[in-house]
Design a protein around this motif. Sequence first.
Motif, PDB file in Angstrom:
ATOM      1  N   ASN A   1      11.506 -59.185  65.825  1.00 47.90           N
ATOM      2  CA  ASN A   1      10.586 -58.543  64.899  1.00 47.90           C
ATOM      3  C   ASN A   1      10.695 -57.027  65.028  1.00 47.90           C
ATOM      4  O   ASN A   1      11.528 -56.496  65.767  1.00 47.90           O
ATOM      5  N   ARG A   2       9.812 -56.325  64.297  1.00 47.76           N
ATOM      6  CA  ARG A   2       9.902 -54.857  64.285  1.00 47.76           C
ATOM      7  C   ARG A   2       9.719 -54.277  65.688  1.00 47.76           C
ATOM      8  O   ARG A   2      10.397 -53.329  66.081  1.00 47.76           O
TER       9      ARG A   2
ATOM     10  N   THR B   1      12.910 -54.888  67.683  1.00 45.56           N
ATOM     11  CA  THR B   1      13.979 -54.068  67.097  1.00 45.56           C
ATOM     12  C   THR B   1      13.793 -52.600  67.474  1.00 45.56           C
ATOM     13  O   THR B   1      14.756 -51.899  67.816  1.00 45.56           O
ATOM     14  N   GLN B   2      12.544 -52.131  67.437  1.00 42.01           N
ATOM     15  CA  GLN B   2      12.267 -50.747  67.830  1.00 42.01           C
ATOM     16  C   GLN B   2      12.648 -50.512  69.289  1.00 42.01           C
ATOM     17  O   GLN B   2      13.247 -49.487  69.623  1.00 42.01           O
TER      18      GLN B   2
ATOM     19  N   PHE C   1      19.193 -50.351  56.865  1.00 38.65           N
ATOM     20  CA  PHE C   1      17.994 -50.929  56.249  1.00 38.65           C
ATOM     21  C   PHE C   1      18.468 -51.779  55.065  1.00 38.65           C
ATOM     22  O   PHE C   1      19.063 -51.254  54.119  1.00 38.65           O
TER      23      PHE C   1
ATOM     24  N   ARG D   1      13.974 -58.551  61.484  1.00 36.90           N
ATOM     25  CA  ARG D   1      13.269 -58.642  60.201  1.00 36.90           C
ATOM     26  C   ARG D   1      12.137 -57.628  60.188  1.00 36.90           C
ATOM     27  O   ARG D   1      11.265 -57.653  61.054  1.00 36.90           O
ATOM     28  N   GLN D   2      12.171 -56.746  59.182  1.00 40.67           N
ATOM     29  CA  GLN D   2      11.140 -55.722  59.016  1.00 40.67           C
ATOM     30  C   GLN D   2       9.880 -56.334  58.421  1.00 40.67           C
ATOM     31  O   GLN D   2       8.773 -55.982  58.776  1.00 40.67           O
TER      32      GLN D   2
ATOM     33  N   GLU E   1      12.985 -57.527  53.810  1.00 43.01           N
ATOM     34  CA  GLU E   1      13.626 -56.356  54.396  1.00 43.01           C
ATOM     35  C   GLU E   1      14.088 -56.658  55.821  1.00 43.01           C
ATOM     36  O   GLU E   1      13.349 -57.282  56.603  1.00 43.01           O
TER      37      GLU E   1
ATOM     38  N   ILE F   1      16.337 -54.949  59.325  1.00 40.76           N
ATOM     39  CA  ILE F   1      16.859 -53.760  60.021  1.00 40.76           C
ATOM     40  C   ILE F   1      18.012 -54.209  60.907  1.00 40.76           C
ATOM     41  O   ILE F   1      17.877 -55.178  61.661  1.00 40.76           O
TER      42      ILE F   1
ATOM     43  N   ILE G   1      14.469 -44.955  60.886  1.00 37.61           N
ATOM     44  CA  ILE G   1      14.015 -45.991  59.958  1.00 37.61           C
ATOM     45  C   ILE G   1      13.620 -45.374  58.618  1.00 37.61           C
ATOM     46  O   ILE G   1      13.962 -45.886  57.537  1.00 37.61           O
TER      47      ILE G   1
ATOM     48  N   ASP H   1      15.505 -46.085  55.130  1.00 38.47           N
ATOM     49  CA  ASP H   1      14.737 -46.617  54.014  1.00 38.47           C
ATOM     50  C   ASP H   1      14.988 -45.779  52.761  1.00 38.47           C
ATOM     51  O   ASP H   1      15.196 -46.306  51.650  1.00 38.47           O
TER      52      ASP H   1
END
Length: 636
Positions: A469-470, A473-474, A495, A536-537, A541, A543, A599, A603
Motif C-alpha cells: 500500500n501507500r 511504498t513510501q 505514477f 497501489r496508490q 492508480e 506507484i 510522487i 502525478d
Amino acid sequence: MQRSSYKQHRILLIARLVLIMVTALIGVIVFLIIKNHAQQQMISNLQVALGNHVSDANNEIRSSAGKTAAFAGHPFLINQIYILNAHPDDARALAALQRETHALLANGFSRVALYGKNGRQLASVGSPISQPIQQIRLKLGKRNDLLFKNGYYLRTTIAIRSNGTQIGRIATEHPLPLLSRMFSANAHLSKTAELAMCAALPGGGMRCFPSTRSDHALEFPPRPAGSAPRPMGFALRGESGATLTHDYREQNVVAVFMPVSDLGLGMVLKVDRSELYAPIWRQFLYLLPLLLLLLVLALFSLRWLLNPLITELVRSEEETRRANDRLRASEKRMRMVVDSVDEGILSISADGTVELFNPGAERIFGYRSGEVIGRNVSLLMPEPHRGQHDQYLRHYLKTSDARLLCGPREVVAQRQDGTLFPMELRVSQLDLNRQRRFIGIVYDISERKTSEERIAHLAHHDVLTGLPNRRLTQDRIEQAIVRAQRTLSRFAVMFVDLDKFKQVNDSLGHDAGDQLLKEVAQRLTDCLREEDTVGRQGGDEFIILLNEVSADADAISAADKIGEALSAPFQVQGSEMQIDASIGITVYPRDGADFETLIKHSDMAMYRAKKSGERRCQFFTGIEDSAPTTDPLAPR
C-alpha cells in the motif's frame, strides 16, 4: 511366611535351571569352536594340497608342450623337411628324419609324426591313441589336446616354419605320468576325498576326466537358472576358494576349487563332511563326562551356598516392593498432573539428556516420548542452535549465567517432520540428589505469530491486489533515497493511472472492476525486476519504484513493457475489454529529493501524459501547463 518360602523354592529352582542351561550352552559353544577350527584346518589343508596338484599339472602340461615346440624349431629338422619338400624321394633326407624321430622316444614321447608342406607324412614312430575316454582342447598354443586312456597324454600339433613360412608340421603324443598318478585310484588322499578335473563346454556345461573315485569320464549339462553353482563352475571362471555344498552324488562335502592356470581347466578337491565331523565327535565325547561332573557338583553346591543368600534376598525384595508401591503411587499422581496440562513439559539432566517428555510436548513436537527420552534435547532445535546447545549448557553450569533461566522468551523449535515453528519457553532449575535438573515449559505460539504477521501484512498491503500500500511504498522509496545518497546512484518513480477504468465499473459493476485491478496488478508485477516495487496508490492508480536506473532510457524501456503488457485484452466475467494507462515518470535526484515531491511530480507528469494523446508516458518537465513538449521522452 508361606509366600516367602514359595519364593525361595522358586528362586532355587530357577538357579538350577540356569546352571543347567549355562552348562549346555558352554558345551554347545565348545563343540562349535572345535567344529569351526577343524573345518578351517581341513579347508586350509585341502587348499594347500589342491594348490600343489594344480601347480604340478600346469608344469607338466607346459613342459610337454615346450618339448614339442623346441623340437619343431630344430635347424636340422627344418633343413631336412625343406629338402624333402623340394625332392620328395630324397632317401637320405627321409632316413635322417626317421632317425631324428626315433631319437625323440628317448625324450618321453610315445608318438611322433612329421609332415611336409603338402601334408605328406615324412616320418613316424609310435602308434597314435585311438578312441580316448576323454579328449579336451586346451587354451595353450594352436593345437594342444589333453587325452585320457589308461592315463593322461598331451597331443600337440605345431607348424614347422622357415623364415616365417610354414614348410611342414609335427604331431606328438606325450604321456603325463605325474598327472596320471595324481588321479589314480591309489592316490594318497583321505578315505572320502576326491580329486576331479574338468573343462567348460561352449553351451555352459562341463566335461570331466575320470576322477580319483571314478574311472568314467562325465559330462554335466548347464546348471538351471537360479540354482547354486557347482564348485567346478567357480574354478572354470578363474576363481579360487572353498565352499560347503552337495556334489553330484548329493553328498554333503567340503570342496576347494582352483583354475589350472589359463589352460581352460579347473580342479576341485572335496571331502565328505562326515569325515570332517568324525574327529570332532570323538573329542567331544571325551569332554562331555567332564561337563556332566561339573554340573552335578554345581547343583549340590547351590543348596548349601545360595540358600542363606536367597532368604535374605526374598526379605529385601519384599521391603523393596512395598517401598516401590508407595513410590509408584506418588509418581502416578504426579504423572497425572503433568500429563493433563496443555503445555509441553520437559526435564533434562545437566548434560542435556531428556528425562521427561509429557503428552503436551508430544503434541507440540510430533515425537513419541520414547523417541526423545534418553537423547539430547538439541534434537528439538534447528541449526545453528542444535550444534551450540551443549556449549551454552556448559557455560551456564560454569558461570550460572541467569540469562538461561530468564523467561518467558520466544525461540524457534523443530518438529519431528523437520518443520520449524515459534515457541515460548520458560526454564527453571531443580536440584535433586545433589544433581542439577532443568525443567522446561513450552507453548506453541504459531497461531499467535501467524495472526500478528497477518495483521502486519494487512497494515502494509492492499487488501484487494496484495500489492504494497501507500505506506509500505513510501517506506521503500525513502529507503531508496538513503541508498542513492550513499552510493550516488539514481532511481525512478512511476505514477500509473488506468484509462477507461470508470467505464468498466459503470458497465460491468464493481466486481468486474476488482477483478480487472487484480489482473493489472499481476501484469505490472510480471513486467518488473525482483528488486523493483509495485504499489497501489488507491482506485485505479499505481506507484512503481524502479530501484536503480543508469539513464532515462531504462525508465522508458520499463514504461514500454508496462504499456505493452496492459494493451493486451483482458478477459473479465466472460467479456473482453481493452484499457490503456497513462504513466508519469520522475527521476531521483533530478526531479525531487523526498517522497512527497517525487510522487507529486510523477502525478503531474502522468496528467501531462493523459493529455498528450499519442504517447501515454511523460517525464516530469517542470512545466505545469497542459501543452505537451515537442518530444516529452527525450532525455534531458
